[in-house]
Design a protein around this motif. Sequence first.
Motif, PDB file in Angstrom:
ATOM      1  N   SER A  49      47.202  30.961  33.218  1.00 17.84           N
ATOM      2  CA  SER A  49      47.947  32.078  33.849  1.00 17.84           C
ATOM      3  C   SER A  49      47.018  32.600  34.706  1.00 17.84           C
ATOM      4  O   SER A  49      45.739  32.535  34.700  1.00 17.84           O
ATOM      5  N   PRO A  50      47.739  33.581  35.851  1.00 22.88           N
ATOM      6  CA  PRO A  50      46.609  34.279  36.792  1.00 22.88           C
ATOM      7  C   PRO A  50      45.643  35.262  35.759  1.00 22.88           C
ATOM      8  O   PRO A  50      44.565  35.288  36.170  1.00 22.88           O
ATOM      9  N   HIS A  51      46.274  35.790  34.685  1.00 21.20           N
ATOM     10  CA  HIS A  51      45.202  36.513  33.821  1.00 21.20           C
ATOM     11  C   HIS A  51      44.226  35.904  33.200  1.00 21.20           C
ATOM     12  O   HIS A  51      43.103  36.268  33.110  1.00 21.20           O
ATOM     13  N   GLN A  52      44.529  34.521  32.682  1.00 24.51           N
ATOM     14  CA  GLN A  52      43.479  33.547  31.924  1.00 24.51           C
ATOM     15  C   GLN A  52      42.364  33.220  33.144  1.00 24.51           C
ATOM     16  O   GLN A  52      41.305  33.176  32.795  1.00 24.51           O
ATOM     17  N   LEU A  53      43.014  33.176  34.506  1.00 28.64           N
ATOM     18  CA  LEU A  53      41.890  32.718  35.510  1.00 28.64           C
ATOM     19  C   LEU A  53      41.016  33.821  35.751  1.00 28.64           C
ATOM     20  O   LEU A  53      39.750  33.520  35.751  1.00 28.64           O
ATOM     21  N   ILE A  54      41.454  35.088  35.524  1.00 33.62           N
ATOM     22  CA  ILE A  54      40.431  36.043  35.626  1.00 33.62           C
ATOM     23  C   ILE A  54      39.425  36.226  34.692  1.00 33.62           C
ATOM     24  O   ILE A  54      38.205  36.537  34.664  1.00 33.62           O
ATOM     25  N   LEU A  63      37.516  48.503  42.163  1.00 37.95           N
ATOM     26  CA  LEU A  63      36.902  47.240  41.724  1.00 37.95           C
ATOM     27  C   LEU A  63      36.347  46.677  42.845  1.00 37.95           C
ATOM     28  O   LEU A  63      35.123  46.088  42.701  1.00 37.95           O
ATOM     29  N   ASP A  64      36.817  46.791  44.123  1.00 35.39           N
ATOM     30  CA  ASP A  64      36.259  46.143  45.139  1.00 35.39           C
ATOM     31  C   ASP A  64      34.721  46.764  45.380  1.00 35.39           C
ATOM     32  O   ASP A  64      33.749  46.068  45.664  1.00 35.39           O
ATOM     33  N   SER A  65      34.681  48.107  45.206  1.00 38.62           N
ATOM     34  CA  SER A  65      33.278  48.772  45.534  1.00 38.62           C
ATOM     35  C   SER A  65      32.462  48.426  44.410  1.00 38.62           C
ATOM     36  O   SER A  65      31.304  48.210  44.684  1.00 38.62           O
ATOM     37  N   LEU A  66      33.028  48.313  43.285  1.00 36.39           N
ATOM     38  CA  LEU A  66      31.856  47.848  41.975  1.00 36.39           C
ATOM     39  C   LEU A  66      31.534  46.514  42.197  1.00 36.39           C
ATOM     40  O   LEU A  66      30.310  46.083  41.898  1.00 36.39           O
ATOM     41  N   TYR A  67      32.564  45.362  42.778  1.00 33.58           N
ATOM     42  CA  TYR A  67      31.928  44.163  43.110  1.00 33.58           C
ATOM     43  C   TYR A  67      30.976  44.068  44.069  1.00 33.58           C
ATOM     44  O   TYR A  67      29.976  43.391  43.942  1.00 33.58           O
ATOM     45  N   GLU A 105      33.726  35.662  45.807  1.00 32.04           N
ATOM     46  CA  GLU A 105      34.632  34.440  46.045  1.00 32.04           C
ATOM     47  C   GLU A 105      35.708  34.347  45.060  1.00 32.04           C
ATOM     48  O   GLU A 105      37.016  33.936  45.317  1.00 32.04           O
ATOM     49  N   GLY A 106      35.644  34.935  43.697  1.00 30.77           N
ATOM     50  CA  GLY A 106      36.399  34.626  42.689  1.00 30.77           C
ATOM     51  C   GLY A 106      37.290  36.165  42.307  1.00 30.77           C
ATOM     52  O   GLY A 106      38.322  36.367  42.705  1.00 30.77           O
ATOM     53  N   LEU A 107      36.460  36.998  41.757  1.00 30.69           N
ATOM     54  CA  LEU A 107      37.001  38.184  41.432  1.00 30.69           C
ATOM     55  C   LEU A 107      37.398  39.191  42.422  1.00 30.69           C
ATOM     56  O   LEU A 107      38.635  39.767  42.566  1.00 30.69           O
ATOM     57  N   ARG A 108      36.443  39.545  43.343  1.00 29.99           N
ATOM     58  CA  ARG A 108      36.802  40.182  44.751  1.00 29.99           C
ATOM     59  C   ARG A 108      37.855  39.629  45.630  1.00 29.99           C
ATOM     60  O   ARG A 108      38.926  40.467  45.846  1.00 29.99           O
ATOM     61  N   ALA A 109      38.013  38.365  45.782  1.00 34.57           N
ATOM     62  CA  ALA A 109      38.999  37.734  46.370  1.00 34.57           C
ATOM     63  C   ALA A 109      40.319  37.866  45.925  1.00 34.57           C
ATOM     64  O   ALA A 109      41.294  37.818  46.452  1.00 34.57           O
ATOM     65  N   ALA A 110      40.213  38.036  44.611  1.00 37.66           N
ATOM     66  CA  ALA A 110      41.739  38.140  43.747  1.00 37.66           C
ATOM     67  C   ALA A 110      42.398  39.420  43.808  1.00 37.66           C
ATOM     68  O   ALA A 110      43.484  39.519  43.358  1.00 37.66           O
ATOM     69  N   LEU A 111      41.546  40.336  44.273  1.00 38.53           N
ATOM     70  CA  LEU A 111      42.145  41.484  44.299  1.00 38.53           C
ATOM     71  C   LEU A 111      43.333  41.669  45.265  1.00 38.53           C
ATOM     72  O   LEU A 111      43.427  41.298  46.039  1.00 38.53           O
ATOM     73  N   ASP A 112      44.463  42.274  44.869  1.00 45.36           N
ATOM     74  CA  ASP A 112      45.446  42.644  45.634  1.00 45.36           C
ATOM     75  C   ASP A 112      45.581  44.159  45.860  1.00 45.36           C
ATOM     76  O   ASP A 112      45.869  44.863  44.991  1.00 45.36           O
ATOM     77  N   VAL A 113      45.073  44.472  47.097  1.00 48.77           N
ATOM     78  CA  VAL A 113      45.087  46.023  47.224  1.00 48.77           C
ATOM     79  C   VAL A 113      46.362  46.485  47.801  1.00 48.77           C
ATOM     80  O   VAL A 113      46.585  47.965  47.669  1.00 48.77           O
ATOM     81  N   LYS A 114      47.639  45.850  47.831  1.00 48.63           N
ATOM     82  CA  LYS A 114      48.715  46.370  48.195  1.00 48.63           C
ATOM     83  C   LYS A 114      49.465  46.584  46.781  1.00 48.63           C
ATOM     84  O   LYS A 114      49.888  47.649  46.684  1.00 48.63           O
ATOM     85  N   GLN A 115      49.083  45.551  45.630  1.00 49.38           N
ATOM     86  CA  GLN A 115      49.736  46.093  44.475  1.00 49.38           C
ATOM     87  C   GLN A 115      48.756  46.589  43.461  1.00 49.38           C
ATOM     88  O   GLN A 115      49.142  46.912  42.270  1.00 49.38           O
ATOM     89  N   GLY A 116      47.634  46.590  43.703  1.00 52.85           N
ATOM     90  CA  GLY A 116      46.456  47.122  42.849  1.00 52.85           C
ATOM     91  C   GLY A 116      46.344  48.677  42.611  1.00 52.85           C
ATOM     92  O   GLY A 116      45.557  49.046  41.736  1.00 52.85           O
ATOM     93  N   GLY A 117      46.713  49.469  43.353  1.00 55.38           N
ATOM     94  CA  GLY A 117      47.112  50.975  43.353  1.00 55.38           C
ATOM     95  C   GLY A 117      45.537  51.390  43.580  1.00 55.38           C
ATOM     96  O   GLY A 117      45.019  50.792  44.533  1.00 55.38           O
ATOM     97  N   ASP A 118      45.220  52.461  42.868  1.00 56.45           N
ATOM     98  CA  ASP A 118      43.839  53.111  43.225  1.00 56.45           C
ATOM     99  C   ASP A 118      42.786  51.952  42.423  1.00 56.45           C
ATOM    100  O   ASP A 118      41.664  52.318  42.877  1.00 56.45           O
ATOM    101  N   ILE A 119      43.156  51.188  41.551  1.00 55.10           N
ATOM    102  CA  ILE A 119      42.113  50.468  40.810  1.00 55.10           C
ATOM    103  C   ILE A 119      41.426  49.269  41.773  1.00 55.10           C
ATOM    104  O   ILE A 119      40.222  49.171  41.622  1.00 55.10           O
TER     105      ILE A 119
END
Length: 143
Positions: free
Chosen positions: A25-30, A87-91, A69-83
């Motif tokens: 699942s997408p969760h398992q991939l992360i 996370l982008d800054s932390l990566y 290329e994995g974690l940062r690229a998977a971020l969804d800034v439209k649906q990710g809210g403030d987090i």
Amino acid sequence: MYTHSRVAASTYAKVGLETGVIAASPHQLIVMLYEGAELAVRMAIKHMNEGDMARKSAAISKAIAIILEGLRAALDVKQGGDIAPQLDSLYDYMNKRLMLAHLNNQTAPLEEVLGLLRELHGAWMKIGTAGRATQSYPQPIAA
């Protein structure tokens, strides 16, 4: 003979990993990305302590690739809210720390990134556990 069994085992492991990725699942991939990044950083620390700079470099490069290329690229800034931007800054910060560790042959930045990855991994695991606990399952039909 040993070489053939090593190749067979490696091929089997690769197929197992690929099958796991396809079925995940997408969760398992992360979760898998966090695990891979943690392993790469642990290996970088090990190789640095052993003085194997080529393998250290490869491990750090792998960790950077997984994070960017994995974690940062998977971020969804439209649906990710403030987090998502956090996370982008932390990566980005982790990437800079990994580069510093690589350039200066220091384990402290690697240990720091490993701690951050473990914390995020643990939080992500709790999200998955909470999500499964709140799912409603069909009730059995009484006879």
